[in-house]
Scaffold this motif. Structure first.
Motif, PDB file in Angstrom:
ATOM      1  N   ARG A  26       0.831  -1.208   0.000  1.00  0.00           N
ATOM      2  CA  ARG A  26       0.000   0.000   0.000  1.00  0.00           C
ATOM      3  C   ARG A  26       0.865   1.258   0.000  1.00  0.00           C
ATOM      4  O   ARG A  26       0.601   2.220  -0.725  1.00  0.00           O
ATOM      5  CB  ARG A  26      -0.933  -0.016   1.215  1.00  0.00           C
ATOM      6  CG  ARG A  26      -1.847   1.169   1.339  1.00  0.00           C
ATOM      7  CD  ARG A  26      -2.783   1.024   2.540  1.00  0.00           C
ATOM      8  NE  ARG A  26      -2.083   0.726   3.769  1.00  0.00           N
ATOM      9  CZ  ARG A  26      -1.605   1.653   4.603  1.00  0.00           C
ATOM     10  NH1 ARG A  26      -1.747   2.925   4.327  1.00  0.00           N
ATOM     11  NH2 ARG A  26      -0.995   1.310   5.718  1.00  0.00           N
ATOM     12  N   LEU A  27       1.927   1.272   0.794  1.00  0.00           N
ATOM     13  CA  LEU A  27       2.803   2.435   0.854  1.00  0.00           C
ATOM     14  C   LEU A  27       3.599   2.622  -0.428  1.00  0.00           C
ATOM     15  O   LEU A  27       3.805   3.746  -0.895  1.00  0.00           O
ATOM     16  CB  LEU A  27       3.733   2.347   2.057  1.00  0.00           C
ATOM     17  CG  LEU A  27       3.017   2.589   3.384  1.00  0.00           C
ATOM     18  CD1 LEU A  27       3.896   2.164   4.539  1.00  0.00           C
ATOM     19  CD2 LEU A  27       2.635   4.041   3.513  1.00  0.00           C
ATOM     20  N   ARG A  28       4.049   1.534  -1.019  1.00  0.00           N
ATOM     21  CA  ARG A  28       4.764   1.641  -2.296  1.00  0.00           C
ATOM     22  C   ARG A  28       3.835   2.182  -3.386  1.00  0.00           C
ATOM     23  O   ARG A  28       4.227   3.016  -4.201  1.00  0.00           O
ATOM     24  CB  ARG A  28       5.367   0.302  -2.694  1.00  0.00           C
ATOM     25  CG  ARG A  28       6.533  -0.102  -1.797  1.00  0.00           C
ATOM     26  CD  ARG A  28       7.281  -1.293  -2.375  1.00  0.00           C
ATOM     27  NE  ARG A  28       8.289  -1.784  -1.470  1.00  0.00           N
ATOM     28  CZ  ARG A  28       9.503  -1.256  -1.326  1.00  0.00           C
ATOM     29  NH1 ARG A  28       9.849  -0.195  -2.020  1.00  0.00           N
ATOM     30  NH2 ARG A  28      10.369  -1.794  -0.480  1.00  0.00           N
ATOM     31  N   LEU A  29       2.598   1.704  -3.396  1.00  0.00           N
ATOM     32  CA  LEU A  29       1.616   2.204  -4.361  1.00  0.00           C
ATOM     33  C   LEU A  29       1.348   3.686  -4.126  1.00  0.00           C
ATOM     34  O   LEU A  29       1.289   4.476  -5.071  1.00  0.00           O
ATOM     35  CB  LEU A  29       0.315   1.401  -4.274  1.00  0.00           C
ATOM     36  CG  LEU A  29      -0.831   1.876  -5.159  1.00  0.00           C
ATOM     37  CD1 LEU A  29      -0.427   1.845  -6.633  1.00  0.00           C
ATOM     38  CD2 LEU A  29      -2.072   1.030  -4.921  1.00  0.00           C
ATOM     39  N   ALA A  30       1.217   4.085  -2.872  1.00  0.00           N
ATOM     40  CA  ALA A  30       0.997   5.499  -2.546  1.00  0.00           C
ATOM     41  C   ALA A  30       2.149   6.349  -3.061  1.00  0.00           C
ATOM     42  O   ALA A  30       1.943   7.437  -3.620  1.00  0.00           O
ATOM     43  CB  ALA A  30       0.824   5.677  -1.037  1.00  0.00           C
ATOM     44  N   GLY A  31       3.371   5.865  -2.907  1.00  0.00           N
ATOM     45  CA  GLY A  31       4.533   6.592  -3.421  1.00  0.00           C
ATOM     46  C   GLY A  31       4.494   6.736  -4.929  1.00  0.00           C
ATOM     47  O   GLY A  31       4.762   7.817  -5.474  1.00  0.00           O
ATOM     48  N   ARG A  32       4.134   5.659  -5.630  1.00  0.00           N
ATOM     49  CA  ARG A  32       4.031   5.722  -7.099  1.00  0.00           C
ATOM     50  C   ARG A  32       2.946   6.704  -7.531  1.00  0.00           C
ATOM     51  O   ARG A  32       3.148   7.510  -8.441  1.00  0.00           O
ATOM     52  CB  ARG A  32       3.747   4.336  -7.680  1.00  0.00           C
ATOM     53  CG  ARG A  32       4.967   3.457  -7.782  1.00  0.00           C
ATOM     54  CD  ARG A  32       4.727   2.228  -8.643  1.00  0.00           C
ATOM     55  NE  ARG A  32       3.687   1.342  -8.148  1.00  0.00           N
ATOM     56  CZ  ARG A  32       3.859   0.409  -7.225  1.00  0.00           C
ATOM     57  NH1 ARG A  32       5.043   0.233  -6.667  1.00  0.00           N
ATOM     58  NH2 ARG A  32       2.864  -0.355  -6.846  1.00  0.00           N
ATOM     59  N   LEU A  33       1.789   6.642  -6.869  1.00  0.00           N
ATOM     60  CA  LEU A  33       0.694   7.546  -7.224  1.00  0.00           C
ATOM     61  C   LEU A  33       1.056   8.998  -6.948  1.00  0.00           C
ATOM     62  O   LEU A  33       0.725   9.896  -7.729  1.00  0.00           O
ATOM     63  CB  LEU A  33      -0.582   7.153  -6.472  1.00  0.00           C
ATOM     64  CG  LEU A  33      -1.182   5.806  -6.853  1.00  0.00           C
ATOM     65  CD1 LEU A  33      -2.332   5.456  -5.915  1.00  0.00           C
ATOM     66  CD2 LEU A  33      -1.648   5.801  -8.299  1.00  0.00           C
ATOM     67  N   GLU A  36       3.258  10.201  -9.694  1.00  0.00           N
ATOM     68  CA  GLU A  36       2.461  10.437 -10.903  1.00  0.00           C
ATOM     69  C   GLU A  36       1.737  11.781 -10.808  1.00  0.00           C
ATOM     70  O   GLU A  36       1.683  12.538 -11.777  1.00  0.00           O
ATOM     71  CB  GLU A  36       1.452   9.312 -11.108  1.00  0.00           C
ATOM     72  CG  GLU A  36       2.077   8.013 -11.560  1.00  0.00           C
ATOM     73  CD  GLU A  36       1.087   6.861 -11.606  1.00  0.00           C
ATOM     74  OE1 GLU A  36      -0.146   7.097 -11.533  1.00  0.00           O
ATOM     75  OE2 GLU A  36       1.544   5.703 -11.708  1.00  0.00           O
ATOM     76  N   ARG A  37       1.177  12.071  -9.634  1.00  0.00           N
ATOM     77  CA  ARG A  37       0.487  13.352  -9.453  1.00  0.00           C
ATOM     78  C   ARG A  37       1.458  14.523  -9.538  1.00  0.00           C
ATOM     79  O   ARG A  37       1.134  15.581 -10.065  1.00  0.00           O
ATOM     80  CB  ARG A  37      -0.258  13.389  -8.114  1.00  0.00           C
ATOM     81  CG  ARG A  37      -1.405  12.398  -8.147  1.00  0.00           C
ATOM     82  CD  ARG A  37      -2.664  12.734  -7.486  1.00  0.00           C
ATOM     83  NE  ARG A  37      -3.234  14.024  -7.663  1.00  0.00           N
ATOM     84  CZ  ARG A  37      -4.066  14.564  -6.792  1.00  0.00           C
ATOM     85  NH1 ARG A  37      -4.384  13.910  -5.698  1.00  0.00           N
ATOM     86  NH2 ARG A  37      -4.588  15.742  -7.002  1.00  0.00           N
TER      87      ARG A  37
END
Length: 96
Positions: A26-33, A36-37
C-alpha cells in the motif's frame, strides 16, 4: 511479525520507513501515485518547485478527502433513515 525497512522515493528523494509487511504494498503504491500526481501537476501548471507541487497535491488531496467524507455522511444518513423506515414496517408486521 517484524517490520520491514523500506525506502519510498518521492520527488527524487528517498524516505526510509519501517512498515509492517501488510502495509508495504500500500505504501509503495501510494509513493508511485504521488510521483504520478507530481508529474501531472508539473505538466499542468508548469511549476518546477517540488515543495510547491507537494503543497498543491496535499491541498487537492485533502479537499478530495473532505468531499468524500461529506458524501459518505450523506449516504450514511440516508441509509439510517431507510433502515429506520424498514424497522417501522417490520415491527408492524404480525407473523402467524
Amino acid at each position: 511479525m517484524s517490520d520491514l525497512s523500506i525506502k519510498i522515493r518521492v520527488a527524487d528523494r528517498d524516505y526510509p520507513m519501517r512498515v509492517s509487511p501488510q502495509d508495504e504494498e500500500r505504501l509503495r503504491l501510494a509513493g508511485r501515485l504521488l510521483n504520478e500526481r507530481l508529474k501531472e501537476f508539473r505538466d499542468q501548471y508548469g511549476i518546477q518547485d517540488k515543495q510547491d507541487l507537494l503543497a498543491m497535491i496535499a491541498l487537492s488531496t485533502m479537499a478530495d478527502r473532505l468531499k468524500v467524507s461529506k458524501e459518505k455522511d450523506g449516504t450514511d444518513a440516508a441509509l439510517t433513515e431507510r433502515l429506520a423506515r424498514l424497522d417501522e414496517l417490520l415491527s408492524g408486521t404480525v407473523l402467524v
